[in-house]
Design a protein around this motif. Structure first.
Motif, PDB file in Angstrom:
ATOM      1  N   LEU A   1       0.833  -1.203   0.000  1.00  0.00           N
ATOM      2  CA  LEU A   1       0.000   0.000   0.000  1.00  0.00           C
ATOM      3  C   LEU A   1       0.871   1.258   0.000  1.00  0.00           C
ATOM      4  CD1 LEU A   1      -2.938   1.082   0.217  1.00  0.00           C
ATOM      5  CD2 LEU A   1      -2.543   1.211   2.669  1.00  0.00           C
ATOM      6  N   ALA A   2       1.921   1.255   0.813  1.00  0.00           N
ATOM      7  CA  ALA A   2       2.825   2.406   0.855  1.00  0.00           C
ATOM      8  C   ALA A   2       3.559   2.585  -0.472  1.00  0.00           C
ATOM      9  CB  ALA A   2       3.826   2.233   1.996  1.00  0.00           C
ATOM     10  N   LEU A   3       3.992   1.484  -1.081  1.00  0.00           N
ATOM     11  CA  LEU A   3       4.667   1.574  -2.382  1.00  0.00           C
ATOM     12  C   LEU A   3       3.724   2.064  -3.466  1.00  0.00           C
ATOM     13  CD1 LEU A   3       6.890  -1.631  -2.374  1.00  0.00           C
ATOM     14  CD2 LEU A   3       7.656   0.747  -2.312  1.00  0.00           C
ATOM     15  N   MET A   4       2.469   1.651  -3.398  1.00  0.00           N
ATOM     16  CA  MET A   4       1.488   2.120  -4.378  1.00  0.00           C
ATOM     17  C   MET A   4       1.306   3.632  -4.271  1.00  0.00           C
ATOM     18  SD  MET A   4      -2.050   3.121  -4.561  1.00  0.00           S
ATOM     19  CE  MET A   4      -2.661   2.503  -3.025  1.00  0.00           C
ATOM     20  N   LEU A   5       1.180   4.130  -3.055  1.00  0.00           N
ATOM     21  CA  LEU A   5       1.044   5.579  -2.870  1.00  0.00           C
ATOM     22  C   LEU A   5       2.309   6.314  -3.307  1.00  0.00           C
ATOM     23  CD1 LEU A   5      -0.768   5.624   0.577  1.00  0.00           C
ATOM     24  CD2 LEU A   5      -1.755   6.162  -1.652  1.00  0.00           C
ATOM     25  N   LEU A   6       3.453   5.722  -3.024  1.00  0.00           N
ATOM     26  CA  LEU A   6       4.718   6.300  -3.449  1.00  0.00           C
ATOM     27  C   LEU A   6       4.837   6.321  -4.972  1.00  0.00           C
ATOM     28  CD1 LEU A   6       7.400   7.428  -2.323  1.00  0.00           C
ATOM     29  CD2 LEU A   6       8.301   5.117  -2.509  1.00  0.00           C
ATOM     30  N   ALA A   7       4.328   5.288  -5.636  1.00  0.00           N
ATOM     31  CA  ALA A   7       4.376   5.244  -7.101  1.00  0.00           C
ATOM     32  C   ALA A   7       3.513   6.345  -7.709  1.00  0.00           C
ATOM     33  CB  ALA A   7       3.912   3.870  -7.603  1.00  0.00           C
ATOM     34  N   TRP A   8       2.327   6.549  -7.158  1.00  0.00           N
ATOM     35  CA  TRP A   8       1.480   7.619  -7.680  1.00  0.00           C
ATOM     36  C   TRP A   8       2.095   8.990  -7.404  1.00  0.00           C
ATOM     37  CZ3 TRP A   8      -2.465   7.400 -11.006  1.00  0.00           C
ATOM     38  CH2 TRP A   8      -3.059   6.170 -11.231  1.00  0.00           C
ATOM     39  N   ALA A   9       2.736   9.144  -6.252  1.00  0.00           N
ATOM     40  CA  ALA A   9       3.411  10.413  -5.946  1.00  0.00           C
ATOM     41  C   ALA A   9       4.617  10.613  -6.858  1.00  0.00           C
ATOM     42  CB  ALA A   9       3.837  10.438  -4.482  1.00  0.00           C
ATOM     43  N   ALA A  10       5.343   9.544  -7.148  1.00  0.00           N
ATOM     44  CA  ALA A  10       6.497   9.642  -8.045  1.00  0.00           C
ATOM     45  C   ALA A  10       6.060  10.028  -9.451  1.00  0.00           C
ATOM     46  CB  ALA A  10       7.254   8.317  -8.078  1.00  0.00           C
ATOM     47  N   LEU A  11       4.880   9.569  -9.848  1.00  0.00           N
ATOM     48  CA  LEU A  11       4.363   9.948 -11.163  1.00  0.00           C
ATOM     49  C   LEU A  11       4.139  11.453 -11.238  1.00  0.00           C
ATOM     50  CD1 LEU A  11       3.251   9.155 -13.950  1.00  0.00           C
ATOM     51  CD2 LEU A  11       1.030   8.851 -12.862  1.00  0.00           C
ATOM     52  N   GLN A  12       3.656  12.024 -10.149  1.00  0.00           N
ATOM     53  CA  GLN A  12       3.355  13.451 -10.162  1.00  0.00           C
ATOM     54  C   GLN A  12       4.617  14.304 -10.024  1.00  0.00           C
ATOM     55  OE1 GLN A  12       0.433  14.590  -7.309  1.00  0.00           O
ATOM     56  NE2 GLN A  12       0.419  16.722  -7.946  1.00  0.00           N
ATOM     57  N   TRP A  13       5.568  13.896  -9.175  1.00  0.00           N
ATOM     58  CA  TRP A  13       6.672  14.785  -8.851  1.00  0.00           C
ATOM     59  C   TRP A  13       8.030  14.376  -9.403  1.00  0.00           C
ATOM     60  CZ3 TRP A  13       3.633  14.161  -4.041  1.00  0.00           C
ATOM     61  CH2 TRP A  13       2.758  15.223  -3.856  1.00  0.00           C
ATOM     62  N   ILE A  14       8.230  13.110  -9.762  1.00  0.00           N
ATOM     63  CA  ILE A  14       9.574  12.689 -10.173  1.00  0.00           C
ATOM     64  C   ILE A  14       9.597  12.337 -11.652  1.00  0.00           C
ATOM     65  CG2 ILE A  14      11.447  11.046  -9.772  1.00  0.00           C
ATOM     66  CD1 ILE A  14      10.462  10.795  -6.893  1.00  0.00           C
ATOM     67  N   ASP A  15       9.215  11.106 -11.986  1.00  0.00           N
ATOM     68  CA  ASP A  15       9.333  10.637 -13.362  1.00  0.00           C
ATOM     69  C   ASP A  15       8.427   9.431 -13.556  1.00  0.00           C
ATOM     70  OD1 ASP A  15      10.244  10.339 -15.929  1.00  0.00           O
ATOM     71  OD2 ASP A  15      12.164   9.447 -15.384  1.00  0.00           O
TER      72      ASP A  15
ATOM     73  N   TYR B   1       9.093   6.746 -15.366  1.00  0.00           N
ATOM     74  CA  TYR B   1       9.835   5.482 -15.295  1.00  0.00           C
ATOM     75  C   TYR B   1      10.080   5.063 -13.842  1.00  0.00           C
ATOM     76  CZ  TYR B   1      10.585   6.124 -20.275  1.00  0.00           C
ATOM     77  OH  TYR B   1      10.393   6.289 -21.617  1.00  0.00           O
ATOM     78  N   VAL B   2      10.338   6.010 -12.984  1.00  0.00           N
ATOM     79  CA  VAL B   2      10.489   5.714 -11.553  1.00  0.00           C
ATOM     80  C   VAL B   2       9.165   5.204 -10.995  1.00  0.00           C
ATOM     81  CG1 VAL B   2      10.981   6.710  -9.285  1.00  0.00           C
ATOM     82  CG2 VAL B   2      12.343   7.384 -11.264  1.00  0.00           C
ATOM     83  N   ALA B   3       8.070   5.833 -11.400  1.00  0.00           N
ATOM     84  CA  ALA B   3       6.748   5.409 -10.945  1.00  0.00           C
ATOM     85  C   ALA B   3       6.440   3.987 -11.403  1.00  0.00           C
ATOM     86  CB  ALA B   3       5.685   6.373 -11.460  1.00  0.00           C
ATOM     87  N   MET B   4       6.852   3.646 -12.617  1.00  0.00           N
ATOM     88  CA  MET B   4       6.629   2.282 -13.104  1.00  0.00           C
ATOM     89  C   MET B   4       7.416   1.273 -12.277  1.00  0.00           C
ATOM     90  SD  MET B   4       6.493   2.660 -17.236  1.00  0.00           S
ATOM     91  CE  MET B   4       6.080   0.955 -17.538  1.00  0.00           C
ATOM     92  N   GLY B   5       8.647   1.591 -11.949  1.00  0.00           N
ATOM     93  CA  GLY B   5       9.457   0.683 -11.143  1.00  0.00           C
ATOM     94  C   GLY B   5       8.894   0.476  -9.750  1.00  0.00           C
ATOM     95  N   VAL B   6       8.457   1.559  -9.129  1.00  0.00           N
ATOM     96  CA  VAL B   6       7.879   1.454  -7.790  1.00  0.00           C
ATOM     97  C   VAL B   6       6.544   0.712  -7.845  1.00  0.00           C
ATOM     98  CG1 VAL B   6       7.038   2.780  -5.811  1.00  0.00           C
ATOM     99  CG2 VAL B   6       9.087   3.513  -7.004  1.00  0.00           C
ATOM    100  N   ALA B   7       5.772   0.910  -8.913  1.00  0.00           N
ATOM    101  CA  ALA B   7       4.494   0.210  -9.061  1.00  0.00           C
ATOM    102  C   ALA B   7       4.712  -1.289  -9.226  1.00  0.00           C
ATOM    103  CB  ALA B   7       3.712   0.773 -10.241  1.00  0.00           C
ATOM    104  N   VAL B   8       5.743  -1.672  -9.961  1.00  0.00           N
ATOM    105  CA  VAL B   8       6.049  -3.104 -10.103  1.00  0.00           C
ATOM    106  C   VAL B   8       6.414  -3.692  -8.740  1.00  0.00           C
ATOM    107  CG1 VAL B   8       7.712  -4.733 -11.070  1.00  0.00           C
ATOM    108  CG2 VAL B   8       6.692  -2.992 -12.531  1.00  0.00           C
ATOM    109  N   ALA B   9       7.196  -2.958  -7.953  1.00  0.00           N
ATOM    110  CA  ALA B   9       7.546  -3.424  -6.605  1.00  0.00           C
ATOM    111  C   ALA B   9       6.297  -3.543  -5.725  1.00  0.00           C
ATOM    112  CB  ALA B   9       8.557  -2.479  -5.972  1.00  0.00           C
ATOM    113  N   ALA B  10       5.354  -2.626  -5.886  1.00  0.00           N
ATOM    114  CA  ALA B  10       4.109  -2.686  -5.120  1.00  0.00           C
ATOM    115  C   ALA B  10       3.273  -3.894  -5.508  1.00  0.00           C
ATOM    116  CB  ALA B  10       3.310  -1.401  -5.320  1.00  0.00           C
ATOM    117  N   VAL B  11       3.243  -4.213  -6.800  1.00  0.00           N
ATOM    118  CA  VAL B  11       2.496  -5.387  -7.251  1.00  0.00           C
ATOM    119  C   VAL B  11       3.106  -6.660  -6.667  1.00  0.00           C
ATOM    120  CG1 VAL B  11       1.925  -6.785  -9.274  1.00  0.00           C
ATOM    121  CG2 VAL B  11       1.597  -4.327  -9.348  1.00  0.00           C
TER     122      VAL B  11
END
Length: 106
Positions: A35-49, A51-61
């Motif tokens: 759950l924390a990684l999923m929220l981090l992935a959505w936040a990374a999409l908005q503020w970072i990049d 590709y980073v969001a995709m990597g964090v989302a895969v880790a969340a899955v």
């Protein structure tokens, strides 16, 4: 010949933890991490990049799928929600990147 009867252990009606199925009461840490990684992935999409969001989302899955079996119903629902939200992010980003790549090649 003797009749074989099904025997019930004396602990089966008391609800002792020793008679519970293995893996029934495991730590919910992986579900909460997903759950924390999923929220981090959505936040990374908005503020970072993306590709980073995709990597964090895969880790969340991966963490969410590992956190599903042998848990209580509420924790399993948290893990399922995190997996679905992460997969939605992955599908949207993959579709966007594919459209951009094809659009730039034309």
């Amino acid at each position: 010949m003797t009749d074989k009867k099904d025997t019930i252990s004396p602990d089966s009606h008391t609800g002792n933890a020793s008679s519970a199925a293995p893996g029934q009461f495991r730590s919910p840490a992986l579900a909460w991490i997903s759950l924390a990684l999923m929220l981090l992935a959505w936040a990374a999409l908005q503020w970072i990049d993306g590709y980073v969001a995709m990597g964090v989302a895969v880790a969340a899955v991966v963490a969410g799928i590992a956190g599903m079996p042998g848990r209580s119903r509420g924790v399993r629902n948290i893990a399922i929600t995190a997996v679905i939200a992460s997969l939605v992010l992955l599908v949207v980003l993959a579709a966007f990147l594919i459209v951009i790549k094809i659009g730039l090649q034309a």
